[in-house]
Design a protein around this motif. Structure first.
Motif, short mmCIF file in Angstrom:
data_model
loop_
_atom_site.label_atom_id
_atom_site.label_comp_id
_atom_site.label_asym_id
_atom_site.label_seq_id
_atom_site.Cartn_x
_atom_site.Cartn_y
_atom_site.Cartn_z
N MET A 66 11.40 -21.80 47.56
CA MET A 66 10.56 -22.62 48.42
C MET A 66 10.67 -22.21 49.89
SD MET A 66 10.74 -26.45 46.84
CE MET A 66 12.52 -26.66 47.07
N GLN B 122 7.94 -30.01 49.78
CA GLN B 122 7.79 -29.68 48.36
C GLN B 122 6.33 -29.31 48.10
OE1 GLN B 122 8.95 -33.01 45.90
NE2 GLN B 122 11.14 -32.82 46.39
N PRO B 123 6.08 -28.43 47.12
CA PRO B 123 4.70 -28.22 46.69
C PRO B 123 4.19 -29.50 46.03
CG PRO B 123 6.24 -27.08 45.23
CD PRO B 123 7.05 -27.64 46.35
N ALA B 124 2.94 -29.89 46.35
CA ALA B 124 2.41 -31.14 45.82
C ALA B 124 2.04 -31.03 44.34
CB ALA B 124 1.19 -31.58 46.62
N SER B 125 1.84 -29.82 43.85
CA SER B 125 1.57 -29.62 42.42
C SER B 125 1.79 -28.16 42.09
CB SER B 125 0.15 -30.03 42.06
OG SER B 125 -0.75 -29.00 42.40
N ALA B 126 1.78 -27.87 40.78
CA ALA B 126 1.97 -26.48 40.35
C ALA B 126 0.71 -25.66 40.54
CB ALA B 126 2.41 -26.44 38.89
N LEU C 56 3.78 -31.33 50.49
CA LEU C 56 4.22 -32.64 50.95
C LEU C 56 5.42 -32.47 51.87
CD1 LEU C 56 3.96 -34.51 47.54
CD2 LEU C 56 2.50 -34.84 49.56
N MET D 151 9.99 -40.74 49.79
CA MET D 151 8.58 -40.44 49.52
C MET D 151 8.41 -40.18 48.04
SD MET D 151 6.61 -37.03 50.79
CE MET D 151 7.29 -36.12 49.38
N HIS E 250 5.38 -39.04 45.04
CA HIS E 250 4.03 -38.63 44.65
C HIS E 250 3.88 -38.99 43.18
CE1 HIS E 250 1.03 -35.04 43.94
NE2 HIS E 250 0.39 -36.18 44.08
N GLN F 51 5.86 -36.93 40.32
CA GLN F 51 5.73 -35.48 40.51
C GLN F 51 6.65 -35.02 41.65
OE1 GLN F 51 4.12 -32.90 39.05
NE2 GLN F 51 4.95 -31.56 40.63
N ASN F 52 6.69 -35.77 42.73
CA ASN F 52 7.53 -35.41 43.89
C ASN F 52 8.32 -36.62 44.35
OD1 ASN F 52 4.72 -33.84 44.25
ND2 ASN F 52 6.36 -32.56 45.03
#
Lengths: 124, 124
Positions: free
Chosen positions: A1, A71-75, A81, B102, B104, B115-116
């Protein structure tokens, strides 16, 4: 990351420098569908968000970032985020206000815009 | 955003009640692609996340939520972003630790999974 953390750092550096120097310039970072919740007040759209930020009742303000997580919000999408905790130094640092802020950054062209933004002062 | 705030409240109530009663049960809320950053430690996947949460060095813990904000994560998907600020009461409330978290939340069937998840203690 590594990349995501670097992007988050670059974004927040730019965001808070702009906020502290000339809040009206922040409009470039929001879009019509962007959302800001500022101390429980929900606001939508770059224009209204910028008006809200400009109207905040402090003349001089400085952000001091203490922690920054990304963090990545999705794959599947390159959205990011970001959670910031820090201090708001108001009126030449005479008032130090701990805060927490969440950003959802969505890619656009070579950069990102702010899809979601939630700001809260933190009371210990 | 009435529904979103109600969902966020329902989720955080359940999450923190479960956390404070039996952290091992939180595994049901995460998936393989879920991400937790706990005090700067990135962890991925329900199994590793649950192991991390269970291994935290406090026996008794209670969460007190002070603020709760929710926004839709996008116009097209029913995912929800949640920002919590609150206090962690550790070891029968002798230690009160301000925190920010936080989430998600991504819809799945009738409910949501995490997810997050980013957690940070906040130092004034």
């Amino acid at each position: 990351m590594g990349d995501i953390n670097a992007i988050a750092k670059q974004f927040t550096d730019f965001y808070y420098q702009t906020f502290d120097a000339d809040r009206s310039q922040l409009s470039a970072l929001y879009r019509d569908m962007s959302m800001l919740t500022w101390e429980n007040n929900p606001i939508q759209g770059a224009k209204d968000i910028t008006e809200k930020l400009v109207s905040l009742p402090f003349e001089k303000v400085q952000h001091r970032v203490l922690t920054l997580d990304a963090q990545p919000a999705s794959a599947s999408v390159a959205a990011i985020l970001v959670l910031v905790t820090g201090q708001l130094l108001v009126d030449d640092g005479q008032n130090v206000l701990p805060y927490s802020q969440m950003f959802h950054l969505v890619p656009e062209g070579q950069g990102y815009f702010v899809q979601n933004d939630v700001f809260r002062l933190v009371y210990g």
